[in-house]
Structures are given as structure tokens and as C-alpha cells.
Write an enzyme that holds these catalytic residues in place. Structure first.
Site, PDB file in Angstrom:
ATOM      1  N   GLN A 260       0.844  -1.195   0.000  1.00 29.35           N
ATOM      2  CA  GLN A 260       0.000   0.000   0.000  1.00 29.35           C
ATOM      3  C   GLN A 260       0.879   1.245   0.000  1.00 29.35           C
ATOM      4  O   GLN A 260       2.105   1.170   0.126  1.00 29.35           O
ATOM      5  CB  GLN A 260      -0.866   0.014   1.260  1.00 29.35           C
ATOM      6  CG  GLN A 260      -0.038   0.054   2.539  1.00 29.35           C
ATOM      7  CD  GLN A 260      -0.771  -0.400   3.768  1.00 29.35           C
ATOM      8  OE1 GLN A 260      -1.986  -0.373   3.815  1.00 29.35           O
ATOM      9  NE2 GLN A 260      -0.039  -0.826   4.775  1.00 29.35           N
ATOM     10  N   HIS A 291      -9.052   3.446  20.418  1.00 26.98           N
ATOM     11  CA  HIS A 291      -8.200   2.400  20.975  1.00 26.98           C
ATOM     12  C   HIS A 291      -8.572   2.051  22.413  1.00 26.98           C
ATOM     13  O   HIS A 291      -8.422   0.894  22.824  1.00 26.98           O
ATOM     14  CB  HIS A 291      -6.728   2.813  20.869  1.00 26.98           C
ATOM     15  CG  HIS A 291      -6.226   2.787  19.455  1.00 26.98           C
ATOM     16  ND1 HIS A 291      -6.084   3.923  18.689  1.00 26.98           N
ATOM     17  CD2 HIS A 291      -5.865   1.739  18.656  1.00 26.98           C
ATOM     18  CE1 HIS A 291      -5.643   3.587  17.491  1.00 26.98           C
ATOM     19  NE2 HIS A 291      -5.501   2.282  17.440  1.00 26.98           N
ATOM     20  N   ASP A 313       0.603   0.199  13.851  1.00 30.66           N
ATOM     21  CA  ASP A 313       0.945   1.540  14.336  1.00 30.66           C
ATOM     22  C   ASP A 313       1.326   1.554  15.808  1.00 30.66           C
ATOM     23  O   ASP A 313       1.830   2.557  16.330  1.00 30.66           O
ATOM     24  CB  ASP A 313      -0.212   2.504  14.090  1.00 30.66           C
ATOM     25  CG  ASP A 313      -1.545   1.962  14.592  1.00 30.66           C
ATOM     26  OD1 ASP A 313      -1.612   1.501  15.746  1.00 30.66           O
ATOM     27  OD2 ASP A 313      -2.521   1.991  13.815  1.00 30.66           O
ATOM     28  N   GLU A 333       1.396  -7.914  11.736  1.00 33.74           N
ATOM     29  CA  GLU A 333       1.135  -6.830  10.775  1.00 33.74           C
ATOM     30  C   GLU A 333       1.606  -7.259   9.393  1.00 33.74           C
ATOM     31  O   GLU A 333       2.716  -7.777   9.232  1.00 33.74           O
ATOM     32  CB  GLU A 333       1.867  -5.556  11.218  1.00 33.74           C
ATOM     33  CG  GLU A 333       1.901  -4.443  10.199  1.00 33.74           C
ATOM     34  CD  GLU A 333       0.513  -3.937   9.820  1.00 33.74           C
ATOM     35  OE1 GLU A 333       0.250  -3.814   8.611  1.00 33.74           O
ATOM     36  OE2 GLU A 333      -0.292  -3.669  10.747  1.00 33.74           O
ATOM     37  N   ALA A 368      -2.445 -12.284   8.628  1.00 33.71           N
ATOM     38  CA  ALA A 368      -3.012 -12.800   9.878  1.00 33.71           C
ATOM     39  C   ALA A 368      -3.702 -14.148   9.677  1.00 33.71           C
ATOM     40  O   ALA A 368      -3.628 -15.026  10.556  1.00 33.71           O
ATOM     41  CB  ALA A 368      -4.002 -11.780  10.453  1.00 33.71           C
ATOM     42  N   ASP A 385      -7.526  -5.464  15.120  1.00 30.90           N
ATOM     43  CA  ASP A 385      -7.442  -4.026  14.839  1.00 30.90           C
ATOM     44  C   ASP A 385      -7.178  -3.837  13.344  1.00 30.90           C
ATOM     45  O   ASP A 385      -6.070  -3.527  12.915  1.00 30.90           O
ATOM     46  CB  ASP A 385      -6.312  -3.406  15.673  1.00 30.90           C
ATOM     47  CG  ASP A 385      -6.238  -1.895  15.521  1.00 30.90           C
ATOM     48  OD1 ASP A 385      -7.202  -1.300  15.010  1.00 30.90           O
ATOM     49  OD2 ASP A 385      -5.207  -1.316  15.891  1.00 30.90           O
TER      50      ASP A 385
END
Length: 528
Positions: A260, A291, A313, A333, A368, A385
């Protein structure tokens, strides 16, 4: 038949090369032009998926419109068969110009007009017409250079065309995209297209054209190649200007990865914004609301071992690591550039509380879904998330099969929390997530919190309006009450009363009978 063969022989004697060599050159040009055509197609699909979203819809629009337009182009090319050489040369120049600049114009329409759907359909139609016009003219040219029956000529042409499409399809993701990017890759492809098409006509078939036609083709092809070359030189300036139009004037980091585009704006922690794939993922103005609501209700119970899916992040990890009795946190991630930025960027690392410096945290790069299939550990808490659900590459991470894998990774009393999109603007999507979690074998409880700044997601100059986030809390047995852990750290805004109100608000958007989303039947759609 005899007359046709005589005309073929007579025509062949006027060529500057042997018939067999001429036939090889025509097929080589078919190969290269087919590769270029497929690159244009993939450029449109990839950029439209990035700018508009819903990759299945964008691919369907591009492919269906382009195939339809190819039929139109084939019919229109019948009028050019009497002047096949000059007609093919002009069509290739037009295709190089339209296809080569398509990504540039598509991105410009998104950046300055905020809308690129009409440009997408227009380019798909134009490129399809021009590609469709190639084959009838090439059929005429190949019979012009070598005596061959129509069936054999068609077989040779389509074989070269299909093999070229294979090469173009592989070159786009593995060569052009990583080395040149989408804009420069499209411009380079257009330059190759114009050069190859013009060279064939102006060399092999130059005696079929008068001096005026040759001069016209030289000028047209030279102008197209010069324009594409100029655009390639200026593409970096264009990208910076377009990026400012989309993200504002405070862009600090802009990185195009294999996954991306990552853009970070704002001079410091108080004005930081993180965009992934053109969409706002983190704003320092409201991220604490999200969060805190995502992490802390799931931490009400055993929480020594925590798994975070997404969240590169480091902001969800920041909240988890505030519990001193947490012994390990694993962050999975997909894009390593996100975790690298979270470690090294001063503003983002300050915002996430330098979570990656905590020895309890382990960062893993991977998908994932695949990671869970291979994992054998069990966790007290799993935090999903991920971006808002939709028909994208991450749709499988909101499928019932994925939640079945999560259920297998939970301890018997463990809990899962899923970011399920905004209930106020996407109630069907929100309930589809819940249905999918339940189909994965988990009991569920839903809630929502306000405070999301909608409108900021499309860019810093859009009017911001209050919105919400929706969440699904799940467990292998009974979920239990929606509450905070008695030993939870102090929170900025989230409290028991707000959680109770959020649960009742989420129940009001309940839609019973919503089917789950699965790998073979994804059910998420963008909602207005």
C-alpha cells in the site's frame, strides 16, 4: 483463391524483409502490444481499487467494459482494413497515449475532483476500443507479408496475443509496480507501445504508405513518445502536488510499499494523521477514543498473553501494555513498513508510547489468516485491529472461517474483540461482522462509542462530522458483562456508563437474520 495468392505474392515482393521475417516481426509486435494492453488493464484495476475501494467491483467494471469495448473496436476496424498499415500505426499511437496517461489522469481526478469512477469507465471504454481494433488490422498485415490460410493466421495471432498477455500480467506486479510504481510504469508501457507499433509500420510496411502518411505517423508517434517521456520526468512533481491536494501541505512521510501507500502528515503528535492506501487510519485527534474502546473491555479478565492482529501503528499495543501484569504481546502486521514507521518516526512513536521498545512486545510480519493457521499458541485476549470491513484484500479477515481460527487460538476463558465498522452508517456491515463471529463458534456482544471524526477520512480538507465506531466482543463460552477490569489503568474518556450506553445503542441497530460472510460468499458492501 488464386487471385488472393497472387495479390499476396505481389504484396510480399514490395516488403523490405523476407516474408518469414516479416511474419515473425508482426507476431513479435502482437506479443508486445498484448503485454502492454494487459498492463493498462491491470493498472486501472489496481489504481481504482486503491482510490475507490471494493476491489471486486472495480475489477468487474474494468473487465466487463473493456471486453465490451473490444467488440466495438473490432467492428470499427473493418473500415480501416484497406489502409491497414497506417491505421494500425495511428491506433497504436492513440493506445499508447490513452493507456500510458490513464493512471496519471485517474489519480488527478481523484486528487483534485474527489471522484474517479467516471474517468475509470471512460478509460476502460477507450482502451478496450483501441485494443479491439488491433486484431483485425494485424490479421490483414500478417496475410500481407506471408501467404497463409486465414485459420492458421488467426491461430498464430491469438497464440502471440495470449502469451504476450501472460508476460504483461506477470511483469506488472513483479517488475513494473515494485521498480517504477503505478504512474511511471504506465507511462513507460505507453512509450514501449508507441515505439514498437510505429517501428513495425514505418519499417516493414513503409512502401504501403505515401510520403505524407509516413511523415504524419512519424510526427504523431514522436509527439506521443515525447509527451510520455516528459510526463515521466515530471511525475515526481505531479505526485507531490496530487499528494498535497489529497493530504494537505503537511505531508512528512510518503512511502509506496508492496502492500500500500503509507502517508504520514502533521508536524507533531497533536496533529498526526496516518493514511494507509489513501484512507485515514489514525488521527491523533480521536484515536484515543477508538483504541480505549477497542482494547480495555476485552482486558476485563485474564490478559497475560495478548495477540493483536493488525495494529502495526502500535496504538492498540500501547493500551495493552499499560497493564503491568501483561507478560507478552504479539503484533501480526502485514506491512513491515508500518511497524518500522511506528518504531522510528518521532511523532508516531511518541503517540504509541514507544510500545515497540517494550521487551514484552514481539512484532511479526505476515498475513493474519495464514499466521493463525500455522500458529499453535493460545492467548487470553485477541484484538482484531483491522480497517473497516469491505470487499477488499482483507475481506477474508472478516470471514467466519477466520473467526474459527481465532476461536482455536483462544484460551478457554479468552476473549476476542473486533473492530466492526461504524454502526450509524453501516448497520448491515456491522451486523454481518457479528454474524460471522458467531458462525466461527463464538458467543458475541456488541457495543459502540462516539467521537469518530468522519469526513477527515477522505482528506484533511473535507468537512469533519461526528461519527462512531462499532465493536464485537466475543468468547468461546459466555461473554460476560461489558465492563472494565477493576485494575484497569486510568482512561481519558471511556467509562462504565459510556460502555453501557454504547451497548444499548448497538442493540438498536440490530438486524436479525443477517447471514455471515464466508470465504466463498463475502457479503460486505460499502454503505452510504
Amino acid at each position: 483463391m488464386i487471385d488472393q495468392q497472387m495479390r499476396t505474392r505481389e504484396g510480399a515482393t514490395r516488403l523490405p524483409v523476407r516474408p518469414r521475417t516479416g511474419r515473425f516481426l508482426v507476431l513479435a509486435v502482437v506479443f508486445i502490444c498484448a503485454a502492454c494492453g494487459l498492463v493498462y488493464e491491470l493498472e486501472l484495476v489496481a489504481l481504482a481499487s486503491y482510490l475507490i475501494g471494493d476491489s471486486v467491483t472495480q475489477a468487474s467494471v474494468v473487465l466487463s467494459v473493456m471486453v465490451f469495448a473490444m467488440g466495438i473496436g473490432s467492428l470499427l476496424a473493418k473500415r480501416l482494413r484497406s489502409r491497414a498499415a497506417v491505421g494500425f500505426g495511428l491506433i497504436e499511437a492513440a493506445l499508447a497515449l490513452v493507456g500510458g496517461t490513464s493512471a496519471l489522469v485517474l489519480y488527478a481526478s481523484f486528487a483534485w475532483l474527489g471522484e474517479s469512477r467516471y474517468a475509470l469507465v471512460g478509460f476502460s471504454l477507450a482502451i478496450g476500443i483501441l485494443i479491439g481494433a488491433e486484431i483485425p488490422l494485424l490479421m490483414t498485415l500478417i496475410q500481407r507479408v506471408d501467404r497463409q490460410d486465414a485459420g492458421g493466421a488467426v491461430a498464430d495471432l491469438f497464440a502471440a496475443d495470449y502469451v504476450g498477455a501472460l508476460v504483461g500480467g506477470l511483469a506488472f506486479p513483479f517488475l513494473l509496480l515494485p521498480t517504477m510504481g503505478q504512474l511511471t510504469g504506465a507511462l513507460f508501457t505507453g512509450g514501449v507501445n508507441a515505439a514498437v507499433g510505429g517501428a513495425l509500420v514505418l519499417w516493414v510496411f513503409r512502401r504501403d504508405m505515401g510520403p505524407r502518411s509516413r511523415r504524419r505517423l512519424i510526427v504523431v508517434n514522436g509527439a506521443v513518445i515525447a509527451l510520455l517521456a516528459t510526463a515521466s520526468v515530471l511525475v515526481d512533481d505531479f505526485e507531490r502536488a496530487a499528494r498535497r491536494a489529497v493530504y494537505g501541505n503537511e505531508v512528512r512521510v510518503a512511502v509506496q510499499t508492496e502492500v500500500q501507500e503509507i502517508v504520514l502528515t502533521g508536524p507533531g503528535r497533536g496533529s498526526l494523521r496516518l493514511y494507509l492506501g489513501g484512507r485515514l487510519r489514525v488521527s491523533s485527534r480521536d484515536e484515543h477514543r477508538y483504541h480505549e474502546a477497542l482494547v480495555h473491555p476485552a482486558m476485563n479478565g485474564a490478559h497475560r498473553r495478548v495477540l493483536i492482529l493488525g495494529g502495526g501503528d502500535g496504538l492498540a499495543a500501547r493500551e495493552v501494555l499499560r497493564y503491568p501484569d501483561v507478560t507478552s504481546v504479539v503484533v501480526v502486521e502485514l506491512d513491515p513498513a508500518v511497524t518500522r514507521l511506528a518504531r522510528t518516526d518521532p511523532a508516531l512513536s511518541e503517540l504509541n508510547g514507544h510500545a515497540y521498545d517494550d521487551p514484552r512486545l514481539t512484532a511479526v510480519t505476515g498475513d493474519a489468516f495464514a499466521w493463525l493457521r500455522a500458529a499453535h499458541d493460545h492467548y487470553d485476549v485477541v484484538v482484531s485491529d483491522l480497517p473497516d470491513p469491505g470487499i477488499t484484500a482483507s475481506t477474508k479477515l472478516y470471514a467466519a472461517e477466520f473467526y474459527g481460527l481465532v476461536a482455536g487460538a483462544l484460551e478457554p476463558g479468552g476473549r476476542l474483540v473486533v473492530h466492526a465498522g461504524p454502526p450509524s452508517t453501516g448497520p448491515t456491515t456491522f451486523r454481518t461482522v457479528e454474524a460471522s463471529v458467531r458462525a466461527g463458534g463464538l458467543a458475541t456482544l456488541t457495543y459502540r462509542v462516539d467521537g469518530r471524526l468522519r469526513g477527515a477520512e477522505a482528506g484533511p480538507h473535507r468537512a469533519e462530522a461526528p461519527g462512531d465506531w462499532g465493536f464485537v466482543l466475543a468468547a468461546r463460552q459466555e461473554v460476560g458483562p461489558l465492563a472494565l477490569d477493576p485494575d484497569a489503568p486510568p482512561l481519558r474518556t471511556l467509562g462504565e456508563r459510556e460502555l453501557l450506553a454504547g451497548r444499548h445503542a448497538a442493540e438498536r441497530v440490530a438486524r436479525h437474520g443477517v447471514p455471515p460472510s464466508t470465504l466463498v460468499h463475502p457479503r460486505y458492501r460499502d454503505e452510504p
